[in-house]
Each structure stands twice: as C-alpha cells, then as structure tokens.
Write an enzyme that holds these catalytic residues in place. Structure first.
Site, PDB file in Angstrom:
ATOM      1  N   ASP A 102      25.007  32.638  77.580  1.00 18.78           N
ATOM      2  CA  ASP A 102      25.303  34.129  77.220  1.00 18.78           C
ATOM      3  C   ASP A 102      26.801  33.894  76.886  1.00 18.78           C
ATOM      4  O   ASP A 102      27.451  33.048  77.043  1.00 18.78           O
ATOM      5  CB  ASP A 102      25.132  35.006  78.213  1.00 18.78           C
ATOM      6  CG  ASP A 102      25.453  34.531  79.830  1.00 18.78           C
ATOM      7  OD1 ASP A 102      26.360  33.778  79.947  1.00 18.78           O
ATOM      8  OD2 ASP A 102      25.005  35.365  80.562  1.00 18.78           O
ATOM      9  N   ASN A 153      22.718  41.858  91.262  1.00 18.15           N
ATOM     10  CA  ASN A 153      21.567  42.968  90.986  1.00 18.15           C
ATOM     11  C   ASN A 153      20.346  41.823  90.716  1.00 18.15           C
ATOM     12  O   ASN A 153      19.295  42.443  90.242  1.00 18.15           O
ATOM     13  CB  ASN A 153      21.901  43.745  90.035  1.00 18.15           C
ATOM     14  CG  ASN A 153      22.308  43.054  88.720  1.00 18.15           C
ATOM     15  OD1 ASN A 153      22.200  41.953  88.530  1.00 18.15           O
ATOM     16  ND2 ASN A 153      22.713  43.847  87.902  1.00 18.15           N
ATOM     17  N   HIS A 192      20.167  39.553  88.360  1.00 17.53           N
ATOM     18  CA  HIS A 192      20.143  39.057  86.757  1.00 17.53           C
ATOM     19  C   HIS A 192      20.500  37.542  86.647  1.00 17.53           C
ATOM     20  O   HIS A 192      21.026  37.151  87.564  1.00 17.53           O
ATOM     21  CB  HIS A 192      21.322  39.938  85.963  1.00 17.53           C
ATOM     22  CG  HIS A 192      22.494  39.495  85.902  1.00 17.53           C
ATOM     23  ND1 HIS A 192      23.695  40.542  85.756  1.00 17.53           N
ATOM     24  CD2 HIS A 192      23.406  38.680  86.535  1.00 17.53           C
ATOM     25  CE1 HIS A 192      24.835  39.857  85.779  1.00 17.53           C
ATOM     26  NE2 HIS A 192      24.710  38.678  86.284  1.00 17.53           N
ATOM     27  N   GLU A 205      19.571  42.100  82.528  1.00 17.78           N
ATOM     28  CA  GLU A 205      19.696  43.021  83.632  1.00 17.78           C
ATOM     29  C   GLU A 205      18.486  43.322  84.396  1.00 17.78           C
ATOM     30  O   GLU A 205      17.293  43.299  83.564  1.00 17.78           O
ATOM     31  CB  GLU A 205      20.491  43.930  83.068  1.00 17.78           C
ATOM     32  CG  GLU A 205      21.772  43.775  82.568  1.00 17.78           C
ATOM     33  CD  GLU A 205      22.710  43.526  83.781  1.00 17.78           C
ATOM     34  OE1 GLU A 205      22.428  42.912  84.740  1.00 17.78           O
ATOM     35  OE2 GLU A 205      24.064  43.613  83.435  1.00 17.78           O
TER      36      GLU A 205
HETATM   37  P1  PGA Z   1      29.482  34.676  89.332  1.00 13.73           P
HETATM   38  O1  PGA Z   1      28.326  35.138  88.345  1.00 13.73           O
HETATM   39  O2  PGA Z   1      29.018  33.031  89.392  1.00 13.73           O
HETATM   40  O3  PGA Z   1      30.785  34.962  88.938  1.00 13.73           O
HETATM   41  O4  PGA Z   1      29.161  35.325  90.736  1.00 13.73           O
HETATM   42  C1  PGA Z   1      26.943  34.951  88.502  1.00 13.73           C
HETATM   43  C2  PGA Z   1      26.184  35.958  87.460  1.00 13.73           C
HETATM   44  O5  PGA Z   1      26.704  37.234  87.558  1.00 13.73           O
HETATM   45  O6  PGA Z   1      25.331  35.542  87.039  1.00 13.73           O
END
Ligand code: PGA
Length: 242
Positions: free
Chosen positions: A67, A136, A138, A143
């Site tokens: 992404d 959450n 995702h 999302e």
């Molecule tokens: P993070 O993010 O590795 O910074 O915790 C993971 C994500 O949001 O997919």
C-alpha cells in the site's frame, strides 16, 4: 492458520527473518510482497545484516508493496516508498526498478491501482507476503467494512487508523486520509503469507483473527481461506487468545 507465539518483538523479527531467508535462498528470483509500519522494521534490519554478511543476494529479487498513502510524494519521509528505500532497498543489492510501490503521485488513482494489480499478475504473484495487522484488524489499508473491494483500490482510512498513524506525523491533521492498497484477493495471490504482530495494542485484532468467525469487520480474518498463512505474534499480542 498456523500460529507461532514468541516472547517479544525481537524474537518475532528473528522468526520472520528466518522464513524470508528460506524463501530468498531457495528462489533467488523470488517476488517479495512487502509491508511498512513499525512491525516489520526489525525484520528488515535483520535482512540488511544478512546481506552485509554476504548471506543473502537480492540482485534477482522483485518486490511489490501492499500500500501507499494517497496522495503523497515518494520524497515525503512518511511515504511508504521512502520507508522502503530507507529501511531496506538503499542497503541491499536489489534493483530499484524491480521494486513496486503503488504510485502515490498518480493523477488517476484508479489507473494506479490497476497498474499495481497488473504488476502483481505480471510477476506471477508473490512468493511470500509479509503483513502487519492494524489495531482494528486491517491488513494493508483494507479497513473493516461490510463488503471488501477485492483487488488494489483506493481506500478511505478509518479514524482508528488515522489515530494509530498520527505518531509518525507532526499533527493528526497531517495524516493522509486516503491510501491505495492491495485488496484481500490481491494478497491471496501470494503463495505464502506471514502476519506479524507485537504488543498489547494488537491483542484484540489477533483474537478476532484467530478465535472469532471470519468477517470483513476484521479483514485479517478473511485470510483463513489461504492454505499457507503463519501468524507470528509475541505473548502480548497473543494475550487475549489464551
Ligand atoms: P504498525 O502498523 O506495524 O505500525 O503497527 C501495522 C498496520 O497498521 O498494518
């Protein structure tokens, strides 16, 4: 899903590094599906160390990233292109022309998404896809929702994600509200998937992924359909599963 529970972040990174090492050593022209965020940073540092020690060669490797924020310039130090360059690509012998991150500067976001999906297909899918997981649930920027968009698409970030990512920006108002992301079906094109999670803030998402019924309200749980998914999580991230 296979689950490996480890003590802490460093052990999680070490286990993930071993799996990546095997994929790259066994197939020098492999396609790596890569992720950004705090979670894979340790694994990338380990891969750089292995390269510097002469134990890994990235010269034939290609990569596709999950992404990118939209819109964002690749020079912006919060862009995922910038993250990948500074955490990995600048330190190994990968050909940057073979590294693919969705185009955060595209004037036509839909065309950029289609181009990213076409790249995945032209490369024959990922040999391995690395994933973090959002608080959450995702994955990438897919999302929680009622009906996931299957392939690479533009996504509106939720408040939870914007808040979680605000730590990287001067103010929450600077966090982009949109992103281009592989869809769940894009991710399922990978032959092997590893999901990394560390810390108590990921415990709810890991429980929803491993213990609850699969639902698009927890996008990571939708990967249950894939035959080769390994969740590597530390004790804190696993704490609600016991
Ligand atoms: P993070 O993010 O590795 O910074 O915790 C993971 C994500 O949001 O997919």
């Amino acid at each position: 899903m296979k689950v490996i529970v480890v003590k802490d972040y460093n052990e999680m990174s070490a286990v993930a590094t071993d799996i990546m090492y095997d994929v790259i050593s066994n197939k020098p022209d492999c396609v790596l599906g890569l992720a950004t965020g705090s979670t894979p940073e340790g694994m990338y540092a380990n891969l750089v160390d292995l390269y510097r020690a002469g134990k890994l060669d990235f010269s034939k490797v290609s990569s596709v990233n999950l992404d990118e924020y939209y819109p964002i310039s690749p020079d912006n130090d919060q862009s995922y292109r910038y993250f990948m360059n500074t955490h990995l690509f600048d330190h190994i012998n990968i050909d940057k022309a073979k590294t693919h991150v969705p185009d955060g500067m595209a004037t036509d976001a839909d065309a950029a998404c289609k181009a990213h999906e076409d790249t995945i297909d032209a490369l024959g899918g990922m040999d391995i896809q690395v994933l973090g997981i959002g608080q959450n649930g995702h994955i990438g920027f897919n999302e929680p929702c009622d009906e996931p968009v299957p392939f690479t698409h533009q996504e509106q970030l939720t408040e939870s994600t914007i808040k979680a990512n605000a730590r990287f920006f001067e103010s929450i108002d600077d966090v982009p509200t949109r992103a281009l992301t592989m869809g769940i079906q894009s991710i399922l094109k990978a032959r092997k998937i590893i999901i990394l999670a560390s810390g108590k803030s990921k415990a709810e998402a890991i429980k929803a992924t491993l213990k609850d019924e699969p639902t698009p309200r927890c996008p990571a749980s939708l990967l249950y359909a894939h035959p080769d998914v390994t969740v590597i999580c530390d004790e804190d991230a696993y704490s609600l599963c016991k």
